[in-house]
Motif scaffolding. Structure first.
Motif, PDB file in Angstrom:
ATOM      1  N   GLU A 133       0.832  -1.198   0.000  1.00  0.00           N
ATOM      2  CA  GLU A 133       0.000   0.000   0.000  1.00  0.00           C
ATOM      3  C   GLU A 133       0.867   1.248   0.000  1.00  0.00           C
ATOM      4  O   GLU A 133       0.604   2.205  -0.696  1.00  0.00           O
ATOM      5  CB  GLU A 133      -0.943   0.033   1.220  1.00  0.00           C
ATOM      6  N   LEU A 134       1.932   1.227   0.832  1.00  0.00           N
ATOM      7  CA  LEU A 134       2.808   2.373   0.946  1.00  0.00           C
ATOM      8  C   LEU A 134       3.607   2.569  -0.333  1.00  0.00           C
ATOM      9  O   LEU A 134       3.796   3.684  -0.791  1.00  0.00           O
ATOM     10  CB  LEU A 134       3.728   2.210   2.157  1.00  0.00           C
ATOM     11  N   SER A 135       4.109   1.458  -0.929  1.00  0.00           N
ATOM     12  CA  SER A 135       4.893   1.601  -2.154  1.00  0.00           C
ATOM     13  C   SER A 135       4.026   2.124  -3.299  1.00  0.00           C
ATOM     14  O   SER A 135       4.490   2.889  -4.126  1.00  0.00           O
ATOM     15  CB  SER A 135       5.576   0.288  -2.522  1.00  0.00           C
ATOM     16  N   LEU A 136       2.730   1.729  -3.344  1.00  0.00           N
ATOM     17  CA  LEU A 136       1.813   2.265  -4.354  1.00  0.00           C
ATOM     18  C   LEU A 136       1.661   3.770  -4.169  1.00  0.00           C
ATOM     19  O   LEU A 136       1.778   4.549  -5.105  1.00  0.00           O
ATOM     20  CB  LEU A 136       0.451   1.582  -4.271  1.00  0.00           C
ATOM     21  N   GLY A 137       1.429   4.182  -2.926  1.00  0.00           N
ATOM     22  CA  GLY A 137       1.273   5.606  -2.636  1.00  0.00           C
ATOM     23  C   GLY A 137       2.530   6.393  -2.949  1.00  0.00           C
ATOM     24  O   GLY A 137       2.473   7.491  -3.515  1.00  0.00           O
ATOM     25  N   LYS A 138       3.670   5.826  -2.581  1.00  0.00           N
ATOM     26  CA  LYS A 138       4.947   6.490  -2.864  1.00  0.00           C
ATOM     27  C   LYS A 138       5.150   6.621  -4.369  1.00  0.00           C
ATOM     28  O   LYS A 138       5.604   7.654  -4.858  1.00  0.00           O
ATOM     29  CB  LYS A 138       6.095   5.698  -2.229  1.00  0.00           C
ATOM     30  N   LYS A 139       4.785   5.571  -5.106  1.00  0.00           N
ATOM     31  CA  LYS A 139       4.937   5.593  -6.562  1.00  0.00           C
ATOM     32  C   LYS A 139       4.074   6.706  -7.166  1.00  0.00           C
ATOM     33  O   LYS A 139       4.543   7.462  -8.028  1.00  0.00           O
ATOM     34  CB  LYS A 139       4.540   4.222  -7.125  1.00  0.00           C
ATOM     35  N   ILE A 140       2.814   6.814  -6.718  1.00  0.00           N
ATOM     36  CA  ILE A 140       1.928   7.864  -7.226  1.00  0.00           C
ATOM     37  C   ILE A 140       2.508   9.236  -6.923  1.00  0.00           C
ATOM     38  O   ILE A 140       2.576  10.112  -7.795  1.00  0.00           O
ATOM     39  CB  ILE A 140       0.508   7.719  -6.627  1.00  0.00           C
ATOM     40  N   LYS A 141       2.964   9.425  -5.678  1.00  0.00           N
ATOM     41  CA  LYS A 141       3.527  10.721  -5.288  1.00  0.00           C
ATOM     42  C   LYS A 141       4.785  11.049  -6.099  1.00  0.00           C
ATOM     43  O   LYS A 141       4.946  12.173  -6.586  1.00  0.00           O
ATOM     44  CB  LYS A 141       3.842  10.725  -3.792  1.00  0.00           C
ATOM     45  N   ASP A 142       5.666  10.060  -6.249  1.00  0.00           N
ATOM     46  CA  ASP A 142       6.896  10.283  -7.028  1.00  0.00           C
ATOM     47  C   ASP A 142       6.578  10.660  -8.474  1.00  0.00           C
ATOM     48  O   ASP A 142       7.178  11.593  -9.031  1.00  0.00           O
ATOM     49  CB  ASP A 142       7.790   9.045  -7.006  1.00  0.00           C
ATOM     50  N   LEU A 143       5.623   9.943  -9.098  1.00  0.00           N
ATOM     51  CA  LEU A 143       5.258  10.255 -10.489  1.00  0.00           C
ATOM     52  C   LEU A 143       4.621  11.642 -10.587  1.00  0.00           C
ATOM     53  O   LEU A 143       4.852  12.373 -11.539  1.00  0.00           O
ATOM     54  CB  LEU A 143       4.319   9.188 -11.043  1.00  0.00           C
ATOM     55  N   ARG A 144       3.804  11.992  -9.588  1.00  0.00           N
ATOM     56  CA  ARG A 144       3.169  13.316  -9.569  1.00  0.00           C
ATOM     57  C   ARG A 144       4.227  14.410  -9.493  1.00  0.00           C
ATOM     58  O   ARG A 144       4.179  15.395 -10.236  1.00  0.00           O
ATOM     59  CB  ARG A 144       2.216  13.414  -8.370  1.00  0.00           C
TER      60      ARG A 144
END
Length: 192
Positions: free
Chosen positions: A4-15
């Motif tokens: 869950e955290l890696s998904l969120g981190k991925k979204i934030k990083d791409l944003r």
């Protein structure tokens, strides 16, 4: 790191790579800033529809959202992995409530078709979706019963029934029964 955290981190990083603030991404994806914050902080994984909207705005795919950067750097695709998906190696999109799961039946979403196995718990439904892109969505019911609503017309599909629909037609998929349902979904072109 929890998925869950890696998904969120991925979204934030791409944003951040796209030089977008949270409000801009949320507005473009037609979701609330609160939902985006929960996703980025690993408090929820959201629905497949929400993740597709975010992926589209970020100009990426669902598969990329669920692939760690380390996995991508370390992966050396063998000839078999380019073509074959073994049951134990399916990429899974699952949610904390376990009412909806999705497994890719293709190695990735880089080709022309999105092919997946969907499992719906009882009384679970998708959000109504409509694509701006031309294409088709085909569903084949493996177990249980689902209801597909197209432009307010309902079609009840049972085991071994199938349906083809235009992706630009508003549609919703539901399991209204007390039993679990599963179906194969084929979408072309892929929905990013």
């Amino acid at each position: 790191m929890p998925k869950e955290l890696s998904l969120g981190k991925k979204i934030k990083d791409l944003r951040i790579q796209k030089d977008m603030n949270a409000k801009e991404l949320a507005h473009s994806a037609k979701i609330s800033v609160g939902m985006l914050s929960q996703l980025e902080n690993g408090l929820t994984q959201g629905s497949v529809e929400t993740l597709r909207k975010i992926a589209k705005v970020l100009d990426t795919t669902l598969a990329i959202l669920f692939t760690d950067d380390e996995e991508m750097e370390n992966s050396q695709i063998t000839n078999e992995e380019e073509h074959v998906v073994r049951k134990v190696n399916r990429k899974k999109i699952s949610f904390p409530d376990s009412l909806y799961t999705c497994e890719l039946l293709v190695p990735d979403l880089q080709g022309e078709i999105e092919f997946s196995l969907i499992r719906l718990s009882s009384n679970r439904s998708s959000e109504e979706t409509v694509s701006s892109e031309k294409g088709e969505h085909c569903i084949y019911v493996l177990d249980g019963e689902i209801v597909v609503t197209l432009n307010k017309q309902e079609y009840v599909l049972q085991k071994r029934d199938s349906i083809r629909l235009n992706r630009q037609t508003p549609h919703k998929i539901e399991n209204r029964s007390l039993k679990k349902a599963s179906y194969i979904s084929a979408i072309t072109p892929i929905s990013i």
